[in-house]
Design a protein around this motif. Structure first.
Motif, short mmCIF file in Angstrom:
data_model
loop_
_atom_site.label_atom_id
_atom_site.label_comp_id
_atom_site.label_asym_id
_atom_site.label_seq_id
_atom_site.Cartn_x
_atom_site.Cartn_y
_atom_site.Cartn_z
N ASN A 191 0.70 -1.31 0.05
CA ASN A 191 -0.05 -0.07 -0.02
C ASN A 191 0.78 1.20 -0.11
N ILE A 192 2.24 1.35 -0.12
CA ILE A 192 2.96 2.58 0.15
C ILE A 192 2.85 3.25 -1.11
N TYR A 193 2.73 2.64 -2.30
CA TYR A 193 2.75 3.08 -3.51
C TYR A 193 1.28 3.71 -4.01
N LEU A 194 0.21 3.53 -3.13
CA LEU A 194 -0.98 3.76 -3.61
C LEU A 194 -1.24 5.24 -3.93
N PRO A 195 -0.94 6.38 -3.35
CA PRO A 195 -0.85 7.65 -3.79
C PRO A 195 -0.23 7.88 -4.86
N SER A 196 0.58 6.94 -5.58
CA SER A 196 1.27 7.22 -6.85
C SER A 196 0.71 6.63 -7.96
N LEU A 197 -0.45 5.90 -7.79
CA LEU A 197 -1.11 5.23 -8.97
C LEU A 197 -1.43 6.32 -9.86
N GLY A 247 4.51 7.41 1.36
CA GLY A 247 4.45 7.17 -0.19
C GLY A 247 3.92 8.52 -0.85
N GLY A 248 2.86 9.21 -0.15
CA GLY A 248 2.53 10.27 -0.56
C GLY A 248 3.56 11.38 -0.56
N LEU A 249 4.26 11.33 0.45
CA LEU A 249 5.64 12.54 0.62
C LEU A 249 6.51 12.35 -0.57
N LEU A 250 6.87 10.94 -0.48
CA LEU A 250 7.94 10.49 -1.67
C LEU A 250 7.50 10.72 -2.89
N ASP A 251 6.31 10.65 -3.36
CA ASP A 251 5.51 11.07 -4.57
C ASP A 251 5.80 12.38 -4.83
N GLU A 252 5.49 13.39 -3.95
CA GLU A 252 5.31 14.82 -4.16
C GLU A 252 7.06 15.25 -4.18
N ARG A 253 7.79 14.59 -3.76
CA ARG A 253 9.27 14.77 -3.98
C ARG A 253 9.95 14.20 -4.91
N PHE A 254 9.81 13.03 -5.28
CA PHE A 254 10.45 12.13 -6.19
C PHE A 254 9.75 11.84 -7.22
N GLY A 301 9.69 7.20 -5.98
CA GLY A 301 10.32 7.33 -4.76
C GLY A 301 9.99 6.27 -3.67
N SER A 302 8.71 5.56 -3.70
CA SER A 302 8.45 4.46 -2.80
C SER A 302 9.23 3.33 -3.10
N PHE A 303 9.49 3.06 -4.24
CA PHE A 303 10.48 1.92 -4.41
C PHE A 303 11.91 2.03 -3.83
N TYR A 304 12.48 3.41 -4.05
CA TYR A 304 13.93 3.34 -3.36
C TYR A 304 13.96 2.95 -1.95
N LEU A 305 12.57 3.32 -1.14
CA LEU A 305 12.74 2.90 0.10
C LEU A 305 12.32 1.32 0.31
N ILE A 327 -9.05 14.69 -3.39
CA ILE A 327 -7.98 14.87 -2.40
C ILE A 327 -6.65 14.42 -3.14
N SER A 328 -5.34 15.02 -2.50
CA SER A 328 -4.23 14.77 -3.04
C SER A 328 -3.63 13.51 -2.77
N PRO A 329 -2.50 12.92 -3.18
CA PRO A 329 -1.94 11.90 -2.78
C PRO A 329 -1.51 11.90 -1.42
#
Length: 414
Positions: free
Chosen positions: A34-40, A161-168, A172-176, A252-254
């Motif tokens: 579920n970490i990457y859900l905001p990045s779909l 995941g939402g924070l990483l999506d906004e930054r990278f 971003g989630s897959f680096y983590l 709403i935002s990721p």
């Protein structure tokens, strides 16, 4: 938690692995889930893919976990828990690297499948390891404590995941996940002791499949496994539709979606604490009954909100707190019951139960996602509520079967 809740040795004097290691190996798969859900939405853009293609990164992840667990559980009964967990964690790292380097949606899907196969090893074998060490009611308490710790990852995962999506961006989630997988692999190598003294290294090739013949003939195992699948489907159905409802209906935002997902995980974590605290004292049946009623209330509440003219994020996500709470209370006891039907086949029982859970979850998640993507407001949210409603009815049927069969078993033993 008191020091004597998790003693140094379990049944038969077996040396216990660190509880931190058990939490870690059981956490990597839910976090990756579920970490990457905001990045779909970002993946859809980056790969010029359809909603259905992007959704396959989730539904095929579920399917891969379901299939892998059919093999991993019996393999751990035959060769031991430790080698299967180490192989699984290595596969998780390799799959995460493939996702990180993906240049097409097809490659990303392949990476997710490899990632899922590896992560599923720790997810199911933490339960089998606990059953190696404890009796049925105490195992339910320990599963509750382990899953309470495990719930922290999925709780904060979407927010991170939402924070990483906004930054990278979506990557971003897959680096983590690469870093997390490597850390858990190292921790497992150093701290995971073997707990299965009944393993049969000299068994004939593929003879471990006979374990399923024994389990599938047992009606009580079927009742536990089917109930676990039905109550988990309530959550998976919601998971399949939430990202699209959040983006297309609630707007709403990721990052906001990730924060709202913490409500669900928070309920699950609280339910796990209740399970850990009271399962050994009350027994598994009262925990199963009480926990299974809460998702019923959640579905009724969501349906009530959907009858209104507008739907707010709190109205959509709020009822899911009850789903998380109910699953946290009843699932540890259901799992403890399923792996206790035949303790000598705990790995196979854990794998088959989890496979059924994830299989139903994959189907319901894909069905809801497809239904949501093909509909328009106000019908958009109804597929989510409808599948959840069917799942809670099936859960109540399963709980009734457990009660009848357990009472029949007690009478036959008197």
């Amino acid at each position: 938690m008191k020091a004597d809740v998790y003693p140094v040795t379990g049944q038969g004097g077996l040396k216990r692995p660190s509880i931190a290691v058990l939490i870690a190996i059981s956490t990597v798969s839910p976090v990756a889930m579920n970490i990457y859900l905001p990045s779909l939405a970002g993946m859809k853009q980056a790969f010029d893919a359809t909603s259905g293609e992007v959704q396959m990164t989730m539904s095929l992840y579920f399917a891969a976990v379901a299939v892998a667990q059919i093999f991993l559980g019996p393999l751990s009964d035959r060769f031991g828990r430790r080698p299967v967990v180490l192989g699984g964690m290595l596969s998780f790292v390799v799959g995460s690297v493939i996702c990180l380097l993906a240049s097409s949606i097809e490659t990303l899907i392949v990476g997710r499948i490899v990632q899922a196969i590896g992560g599923s090893a720790g997810l199911i074998l933490a339960r089998a390891i606990i059953r190696d060490l404890y009796g049925r009611d105490q195992a339910a308490s320990m599963i509750g404590y382990v899953t309470m710790g495990m719930a922290v990852g999925p709780m904060v995962g979407p927010a991170i995941g939402g924070l990483l999506d906004e930054r990278f961006g979506w990557i971003g989630s897959f680096y983590l996940l690469v870093g997390l997988g490597a850390a858990v692999l190292l921790a497992s190598w150093m701290g995971l002791h073997e707990t299965n003294p009944a393993r049969k290294d000299t068994a004939e090739p593929f003879s471990f499949f006979s374990s399923y013949g024994v389990l599938l003939k047992n009606r009580l195992f079927w009742a536990y496994a089917a109930t676990a699948s039905a109550t988990a489907t309530v959550y998976f159905a919601y998971l399949g539709g939430a990202p699209f409802v959040s983006a297309d209906v609630l707007a709403i935002s990721p990052m906001e979606m990730g924060i709202y997902f913490m409500v669900i995980a928070g309920g699950y974590m609280l339910g796990n604490y209740v399970s850990g605290r009271y399962s050994a004292r009350l027994g598994i049946l009262p925990m199963i009954i009480g926990g299974s009623l809460l998702p019923v209330a959640a579905v009724l509440l969501l349906g009530f909100f959907l009858l209104g003219e507008t739907l707010t994020p709190l109205q959509f996500y709020g009822p899911m707190f009850l789903v998380g709470l109910g699953n946290g209370i009843c699932l540890p006891s259901i799992i403890a019951g399923s792996v206790s039907v035949r303790p000598d086949l705990a790995g196979a029982a854990s794998g088959l139960t989890a496979s059924m859970q994830i299989g139903m979850g994959a189907f319901s998640s894909a069905l809801v996602a497809w239904s949501v993507s093909e509909s328009m407001w106000p019908a958009t949210v109804w597929p989510v509520a409808s599948v959840m409603a069917v799942a809670v009815v099936l859960t109540l049927v399963g709980v009734s079967a457990i009660l009848v069969l357990e009472r029949s078993k007690e009478r036959s033993e008197d």
